[in-house]
Design a protein around this motif. Structure first.
Motif, PDB file in Angstrom:
ATOM      1  N   SER A  57       0.837  -1.192   0.000  1.00 17.99           N
ATOM      2  CA  SER A  57       0.000   0.000   0.000  1.00 17.99           C
ATOM      3  C   SER A  57       0.873   1.245   0.000  1.00 17.99           C
ATOM      4  CB  SER A  57      -0.920   0.000   1.231  1.00 17.99           C
ATOM      5  OG  SER A  57      -1.691   1.173   1.295  1.00 17.99           O
ATOM      6  N   VAL A  58       0.275   2.388  -0.264  1.00 17.77           N
ATOM      7  CA  VAL A  58       0.982   3.665  -0.176  1.00 17.77           C
ATOM      8  C   VAL A  58       0.472   4.475   1.012  1.00 17.77           C
ATOM      9  CG1 VAL A  58       1.533   3.795  -2.625  1.00 17.77           C
ATOM     10  CG2 VAL A  58      -0.650   4.718  -1.814  1.00 17.77           C
ATOM     11  N   THR A  59      -0.280   3.830   1.880  1.00 21.41           N
ATOM     12  CA  THR A  59      -0.789   4.485   3.081  1.00 21.41           C
ATOM     13  C   THR A  59      -0.376   3.685   4.307  1.00 21.41           C
ATOM     14  OG1 THR A  59      -2.891   3.295   3.131  1.00 21.41           O
ATOM     15  CG2 THR A  59      -2.796   5.293   1.798  1.00 21.41           C
ATOM     16  N   ASP A  60      -0.387   4.328   5.455  1.00 20.67           N
ATOM     17  CA  ASP A  60       0.062   3.679   6.678  1.00 20.67           C
ATOM     18  C   ASP A  60      -0.882   2.564   7.112  1.00 20.67           C
ATOM     19  OD1 ASP A  60       1.536   3.198   8.992  1.00 20.67           O
ATOM     20  OD2 ASP A  60       0.409   4.651  10.164  1.00 20.67           O
ATOM     21  N   ALA A  61      -2.169   2.734   6.907  1.00 26.39           N
ATOM     22  CA  ALA A  61      -3.166   1.770   7.382  1.00 26.39           C
ATOM     23  C   ALA A  61      -3.785   0.966   6.249  1.00 26.39           C
ATOM     24  CB  ALA A  61      -4.256   2.492   8.165  1.00 26.39           C
ATOM     25  N   SER A  62      -3.079   0.830   5.119  1.00 29.68           N
ATOM     26  CA  SER A  62      -3.584   0.087   3.967  1.00 29.68           C
ATOM     27  C   SER A  62      -4.934   0.672   3.538  1.00 29.68           C
ATOM     28  CB  SER A  62      -3.680  -1.403   4.311  1.00 29.68           C
ATOM     29  OG  SER A  62      -3.951  -2.181   3.159  1.00 29.68           O
ATOM     30  N   ILE A  63      -5.896  -0.162   3.162  1.00 32.26           N
ATOM     31  CA  ILE A  63      -7.193   0.341   2.705  1.00 32.26           C
ATOM     32  C   ILE A  63      -7.986   0.946   3.871  1.00 32.26           C
ATOM     33  CG2 ILE A  63      -9.320  -0.267   1.479  1.00 32.26           C
ATOM     34  CD1 ILE A  63      -6.741  -0.439  -0.168  1.00 32.26           C
ATOM     35  N   GLY A  64      -7.661   0.560   5.092  1.00 34.07           N
ATOM     36  CA  GLY A  64      -8.316   1.134   6.257  1.00 34.07           C
ATOM     37  C   GLY A  64      -8.043   2.617   6.423  1.00 34.07           C
ATOM     38  N   GLU A  65      -7.028   3.134   5.743  1.00 31.60           N
ATOM     39  CA  GLU A  65      -6.702   4.564   5.814  1.00 31.60           C
ATOM     40  C   GLU A  65      -7.874   5.426   5.363  1.00 31.60           C
ATOM     41  OE1 GLU A  65      -3.831   7.739   6.429  1.00 31.60           O
ATOM     42  OE2 GLU A  65      -3.669   5.591   6.845  1.00 31.60           O
ATOM     43  N   TYR A  66      -8.664   4.944   4.417  1.00 29.08           N
ATOM     44  CA  TYR A  66      -9.735   5.750   3.843  1.00 29.08           C
ATOM     45  C   TYR A  66     -11.020   5.670   4.669  1.00 29.08           C
ATOM     46  CZ  TYR A  66      -6.385   5.173   0.112  1.00 29.08           C
ATOM     47  OH  TYR A  66      -5.221   5.121  -0.609  1.00 29.08           O
ATOM     48  N   GLY A  71      -5.510  -4.586   4.281  1.00 28.61           N
ATOM     49  CA  GLY A  71      -6.164  -4.583   5.578  1.00 28.61           C
ATOM     50  C   GLY A  71      -7.082  -3.389   5.731  1.00 28.61           C
ATOM     51  N   THR A  72      -8.168  -3.582   6.437  1.00 27.82           N
ATOM     52  CA  THR A  72      -9.082  -2.485   6.741  1.00 27.82           C
ATOM     53  C   THR A  72      -9.247  -2.288   8.237  1.00 27.82           C
ATOM     54  OG1 THR A  72     -10.919  -4.053   6.527  1.00 27.82           O
ATOM     55  CG2 THR A  72     -10.428  -2.660   4.618  1.00 27.82           C
ATOM     56  N   THR A  73      -8.757  -3.245   9.027  1.00 33.14           N
ATOM     57  CA  THR A  73      -8.904  -3.154  10.480  1.00 33.14           C
ATOM     58  C   THR A  73      -7.829  -4.014  11.126  1.00 33.14           C
ATOM     59  OG1 THR A  73     -10.440  -3.474  12.330  1.00 33.14           O
ATOM     60  CG2 THR A  73     -10.511  -5.092  10.563  1.00 33.14           C
ATOM     61  N   GLY A  74      -7.544  -3.766  12.404  1.00 32.93           N
ATOM     62  CA  GLY A  74      -6.555  -4.568  13.103  1.00 32.93           C
ATOM     63  C   GLY A  74      -7.009  -6.002  13.265  1.00 32.93           C
ATOM     64  N   ILE A  75      -6.088  -6.947  13.028  1.00 32.78           N
ATOM     65  CA  ILE A  75      -6.421  -8.373  13.083  1.00 32.78           C
ATOM     66  C   ILE A  75      -5.740  -9.052  14.265  1.00 32.78           C
ATOM     67  CG2 ILE A  75      -6.252 -10.560  11.816  1.00 32.78           C
ATOM     68  CD1 ILE A  75      -6.351  -8.932   9.250  1.00 32.78           C
ATOM     69  N   GLY A  76      -4.643  -8.487  14.737  1.00 32.30           N
ATOM     70  CA  GLY A  76      -3.861  -9.118  15.793  1.00 32.30           C
ATOM     71  C   GLY A  76      -4.619  -9.352  17.080  1.00 32.30           C
ATOM     72  N   ASP A  77      -5.675  -8.559  17.332  1.00 31.42           N
ATOM     73  CA  ASP A  77      -6.443  -8.737  18.565  1.00 31.42           C
ATOM     74  C   ASP A  77      -7.767  -9.470  18.337  1.00 31.42           C
ATOM     75  OD1 ASP A  77      -7.570  -6.735  17.096  1.00 31.42           O
ATOM     76  OD2 ASP A  77      -7.797  -5.304  18.744  1.00 31.42           O
TER      77      ASP A  77
END
Length: 529
Positions: free
Chosen positions: A245-254, A359-365
């Motif tokens: 991605s070109v954003t810090d949070a992948s697709i979740g950035e938007y 990714g659109t949201t955190g998955i680790g938790d």
């Protein structure tokens, strides 16, 4: 050089020449964005593989056609070498910004000297990023992709785009000669489907289809509201099922459900085999449900998404929160929870099963069952003959149907003549046994090396991560997916980085060519005698 390695040298030289062309073409991006400081880095990066490639292809140009052994060795070593030389732009741009040896207007802006770019001064981090890109994995050594220079963002995108179709396919399309050698190389890159009788025609058709769908993907994301630069990069890496991605949070950035839902068909496009795309473009749409892999794909994506959404709903993962829909209506309470659960569950399962890794949201938790469901999707992957990783659906079909065929055989007399229809082929008992054996070997080796990688990861990372986090991470690496539970990053222990490099490499080539290369090198140099 030993006689056995001469065909390797010639074709590896051609692969390196093709890579240098990609590097030189990327200079256009640096010029367009005014990043003149990056031009020398790209030019030097291109000259090195061009010089070596020219030397090898010229000196050993008269060697004969390659056989199956050579084809596998060329595929494995070719992917490794493009990852090695693909490291140069990362390292050279990072050091150029750090040292800043050029006067204005060629000087690098001070704002670009960030810890994110500084991570690439370590060649191992650059090599990791390059291997992750070319194998279409998407795991990254960056902390904030948005802080990278446009040149580096583009290099990450273009290597995933090229790697999605395959460096051997690229080289065959541009440089290879017609004949059995091209067929051997094509098959050694874990491909067997042909669109035309000629392999060169087949790979060129694949590239035309890929370019067409790239423009479709970019346009779809742009119409959904994504900025044009982001649309270009995400359209390319999404179709290539790469995930950079070109954003810090992948697709979740938007944080935009329209963009999320627009990305889903892009990832699905990358999951369908190229021969099916070709038939669809010719108007033969029945293959969307008559082709075994494609038919299983719809059921696999549907059932998996429903299962993941159900687990997230039961866990109450998105119980709190509210979401604003694009028409201005604000959803709250259980309605918001259900919408977000469907939105994120659907997107993340398709991202995992298609081996894309957005990714659109955190998955680790997430809960252990939810993470393991995602891990299972990353192990399997989607259709063979597409841009995905994993074991592939065709092998699951083979294992299921082949096992059932073998069990049913107990109830038939030994004189009975039986056939199994598999992927539009009518197979006899000996052919079924051969197909079943091949699928079983790949599945066994896949799980074996997954276990080795998991052991290394558990022995090297700190105890702040759970077992399901570790399983998720190593599965993402070997499945060439790129989703992360938070383990991968510049601070990752060196043994884990090296293990992940190996897992990404064997995952992209389906293991066998890498093992053949290692055995061939041992035989050639008599290492174990």
């Amino acid at each position: 050089m030993r006689q056995r390695l001469q065909p390797l040298a010639r074709d590896l030289g051609r692969i390196l020449m093709a890579l240098s062309g990609v590097m030189f073409a990327s200079v256009v991006v640096s010029l367009a964005w005014g990043e003149l400081f990056a031009v020398p880095a790209l030019v030097v990066s291109g000259l090195v593989p061009l010089g070596l490639g020219r030397l090898l292809s010229t000196r050993y140009g008269d060697t004969g056609e390659v056989g199956k052994l050579h084809g596998m060795m060329i595929a494995a070593s070719g992917w490794f070498l493009v990852a090695v030389f693909g490291t140069l732009p990362f390292v050279l741009v990072a050091w150029t910004v750090a040292v800043d040896p050029f006067p204005a207007p060629f000087a690098a802006p001070a704002a670009l000297d960030t810890p994110t770019l500084a991570a690439f001064r370590d060649p191992l981090n650059g090599f990791f990023e390059s291997m992750s890109g070319f194998t279409g994995t998407g795991l990254t050594m960056t902390d904030d992709e948005g802080a990278l220079p446009r040149t580096v963002q583009w290099w990450r995108t273009i290597i995933e785009w090229v790697g999605g179709v395959g460096v051997i396919v690229l080289t065959t399309a541009i440089l290879a000669r017609p004949g059995s050698g091209s067929l051997t190389l094509y098959e050694s890159e874990a491909r067997s489907e042909k669109i035309h009788p000629s392999i060169v025609s087949t790979v060129r058709t694949i590239w035309w289809i890929f370019i067409l769908f790239t423009f479709v993907s970019i346009s779809l994301l742009w119409l959904a509201g994504m900025p044009i630069w982001d649309s270009i990069n995400h359209g390319m890496t999404g179709l290539a099922t790469g995930g950079f991605s070109v954003t810090d949070a992948s697709i979740g950035e938007y944080n935009d459900p329209i963009i999320d839902f627009a990305m889903v068909p892009v990832m699905v496009l990358g999951s369908i085999a190229f021969p099916i795309h070709y038939l669809m473009l010719r108007g033969d749409l029945k293959n969307l449900y008559t082709d075994p892999q494609t038919r299983w794909l719809w059921g696999y994506f549907s059932l998996g998404s429903v299962a993941l959404v159900g687990l997230l709903w039961i866990d109450g993962t998105f119980e709190t929160g509210r979401v604003a829909v694009t028409n201005g209506v604000v959803l709250t309470g259980s309605t918001a929870s259900l919408f977000q659960t469907i939105r994120y569950g659907l997107f993340q399962f398709v991202s995992a099963a298609s081996c894309t890794g957005f990714g659109t949201t955190g998955i680790g938790d997430w809960s252990a069952p939810a993470q393991l469901t995602m891990s299972g999707a990353m192990v399997l992957g989607a259709a063979a003959g597409s841009t995905v990783g994993g074991i592939k659906l065709i092998r699951l079909i083979t294992l299921v149907k082949g096992t059932a065929f073998s069990i049913r055989g107990v109830f038939y007399p030994e004189s009975a003549v039986r056939y199994l229809k598999l992927d539009d082929r009518k197979l006899g008992e000996s052919e079924v046994s051969r197909e079943l054996e091949e699928a079983s070997i790949i599945a066994f080796l896949w799980v074996l090396f997954l276990g080795v990688g998991l052991a290394v990861l558990l022995l090297t990372v700190d105890g702040s991560f759970t077992l399901e986090n570790a399983i998720f991470e190593i599965t993402s690496a070997q499945g060439n997916v790129g989703l992360s539970s938070g383990i991968t990053g510049p601070a990752m222990p060196t043994p884990a980085k090296v293990m992940f490099l190996f897992n990404m490499w064997i995952g992209r080539l389906e293991i066998i060519p890498v093992l053949v290369l290692l055995r061939g090198l041992l035989d050639t140099f008599d290492f174990y005698r």
